[in-house]
Each structure stands twice: as C-alpha cells, then as structure tokens.
Design an enzyme around this catalytic site. Sequence first.
Site, PDB file in Angstrom:
ATOM      1  N   ASP A 289       0.818  -1.214   0.000  1.00  0.00           N
ATOM      2  CA  ASP A 289       0.000   0.000   0.000  1.00  0.00           C
ATOM      3  C   ASP A 289       0.851   1.264   0.000  1.00  0.00           C
ATOM      4  OD1 ASP A 289       0.968  -0.332   2.557  1.00  0.00           O
ATOM      5  OD2 ASP A 289      -0.977  -0.699   3.476  1.00  0.00           O
TER       6      ASP A 289
ATOM      7  N   HIS B 230      -7.210  -4.508  10.171  1.00  0.00           N
ATOM      8  CA  HIS B 230      -6.968  -4.272   8.739  1.00  0.00           C
ATOM      9  C   HIS B 230      -5.667  -4.927   8.276  1.00  0.00           C
ATOM     10  CE1 HIS B 230      -4.850  -0.224   9.727  1.00  0.00           C
ATOM     11  NE2 HIS B 230      -3.938  -0.925   9.104  1.00  0.00           N
TER      12      HIS B 230
ATOM     13  N   GLU C  31      -9.641  -1.749   5.221  1.00  0.00           N
ATOM     14  CA  GLU C  31     -10.291  -1.435   6.485  1.00  0.00           C
ATOM     15  C   GLU C  31     -11.549  -2.292   6.679  1.00  0.00           C
ATOM     16  OE1 GLU C  31      -8.821   0.319   8.600  1.00  0.00           O
ATOM     17  OE2 GLU C  31      -8.301   2.351   7.950  1.00  0.00           O
TER      18      GLU C  31
HETATM   19  C1  GLP Z   1      -0.537   0.521   8.446  1.00  0.00           C
HETATM   20  C2  GLP Z   1      -0.152  -0.331   7.251  1.00  0.00           C
HETATM   21  C3  GLP Z   1      -0.354  -1.804   7.516  1.00  0.00           C
HETATM   22  C4  GLP Z   1       0.245  -2.166   8.859  1.00  0.00           C
HETATM   23  C5  GLP Z   1      -0.485  -1.405   9.941  1.00  0.00           C
HETATM   24  C6  GLP Z   1       0.027  -1.724  11.321  1.00  0.00           C
HETATM   25  O1  GLP Z   1      -1.868   0.897   8.455  1.00  0.00           O
HETATM   26  N1  GLP Z   1      -0.875   0.031   6.073  1.00  0.00           N
HETATM   27  O2  GLP Z   1       0.244  -2.552   6.472  1.00  0.00           O
HETATM   28  O3  GLP Z   1       0.126  -3.545   9.082  1.00  0.00           O
HETATM   29  O4  GLP Z   1      -0.282  -0.021   9.711  1.00  0.00           O
HETATM   30  O5  GLP Z   1       1.140  -0.920  11.578  1.00  0.00           O
HETATM   31  P1  GLP Z   1       2.146  -1.106  12.763  1.00  0.00           P
HETATM   32  O6  GLP Z   1       3.013  -2.241  12.363  1.00  0.00           O
HETATM   33  O7  GLP Z   1       2.902   0.178  12.810  1.00  0.00           O
HETATM   34  O8  GLP Z   1       1.360  -1.379  13.982  1.00  0.00           O
END
Ligand code: GLP
Length: 244
Positions: free
Chosen positions: A67, A138, A143
């Site tokens: 993404d 997500h 989402e």
């Molecule tokens: C973002 C990314 C996801 C990721 C999520 C969790 O929204 N688009 O791919 O898994 O955050 O992030 P973190 O690893 O910082 O908790």
Amino acid sequence: MKILRAKDYADMSRKAANIISAQVILKPDCVLGLATGSTPIGTYQQLIKWYEKGDLDFSQVSTYNLDEYRGLTHDDPQSYHYFMRENLFDHVNIDQANTHVPDGSNPDADAACAEYDTIVAAAGYPDLQLLGIGNNGHIGFNEPDDHFSKGTHCVDLTESTIQANSRLFDRIEDVPRQAYTMGTQTIMSARAILVIANGEAKAQAVHDMCYGPITPSCPASILQLHANCVVIADEAALALCPAE
Ligand code: GLP
C-alpha cells in the site's frame, strides 16, 4: 493457519526473518510481498544483518508492497516508498528497479490501482507475502467493511487508523486520509503468507484474525482460509488467544 508464539519483539522479528531468508535461499528470484509500519522494522533489520554477513543475496528478488498513502510523492519521508528505501532497499543488493510500491503520487486513483494490479499479476503474485495487522484488523489498508475487497483500490482510512498512524507524523492533520492498497483477493493470491504482530494493542485483532468468525468487519479473518498462512506474534499480542 499456523500460530507461532514469540517471546518478544526481537524473537518475533528473528523468526520472521528466518522464514523470509529461507524463501530467498530456496528461490533466489522469488517475488516477495512486503509491508510497512513499525512491526516489520525489526525483521528488515535482521535481514540486513544477514545480508551484510554474506548469508543473503537479493540481487534477483523482486518486491511488491501492499500500500501507499494517496497524495505523497516518492521522496516524502512519510511515504511508504521512502520507508522501504530507508528500512530495507538501500541496505541490501536488491535492484531498485525490481521494487514496487503503489504510486500514491498519481492523483488518478483508477489508473494507479489498475496499473498496480497489472504488474502484480504479471509477476505471478508473491511467493511469500509479509503482513502486519492494524489495531482494527486491517491488512494492507483494507479497512473493516461490509465486503472483502478484490484488487488494488483507493480507500478512505478510518479514524482509528488515522489515529494509530498519527504517531509517525508531526500533526494528526498531516496524516493522509486516503491510500491505495492491494485488495484482499490479491493478498490471498500469495502462495504463502506470514503475519507478524506484537504488543497488547494488537491482542483483539490477533484473536479475531485467528479465532473469530470470517467476516469483512475483521479483514484479517479471511486469512483463516489461506492454505499456507503463518502468524508469528509475541505474548502480548497473543494475550486473548487460547494457550494451545
Ligand atoms: C498501516 C499499514 C499496515 C500495517 C499497519 C500496522 O496501516 N498500512 O500494512 O500492518 O499499519 O502498523 P504497525 O506495524 O505500525 O502497527
């Protein structure tokens, strides 16, 4: 779905890096699906260490990220293009021409997403897809919704995701409100999936992903249907799951 218990963040990161290393060693020209966020940083650091020791060769690997925020240029320090260069690509011998992230700088969402679907399909989909998980379940930026998404598409980020990701921005107003993300069907097309999660903030999402009903209100729950999905989570993230 296989669930592996890690002692802590470092243990989770090493276990995940071991699985990715095995993929790169077994198939030097493999296709990796990669993720951003705080969770995979330790995994990438471990891969860099093993590369520096001479144990890993990324020269034939190609990568496809999940993404990107809509509206950020590739050089914006908050962009996932920048994140991937900073945290992995600039530190290993990958050919940057073989690294791919959705083009958030293209304001034409339909064109940017269709183009990404085309190149991921042309690559034959990832041999191994690395995933983090959002606090609300997500994956990528898919989402909670009333249906599972298919291909790459533009999403409106939820308030919970904007809040969670605001820690990486100076001001919450700076967090982009939209993103381009691989769809759930595309994620499910990977031949193997590796989900990593740490910390108590992920406990409910990890429980719902592994043990909840399969529902688009927890997008990660669809991974229960994948034939080759491994979850590596630390004790805090597994706190609501049965001990097994
Ligand atoms: C973002 C990314 C996801 C990721 C999520 C969790 O929204 N688009 O791919 O898994 O955050 O992030 P973190 O690893 O910082 O908790």
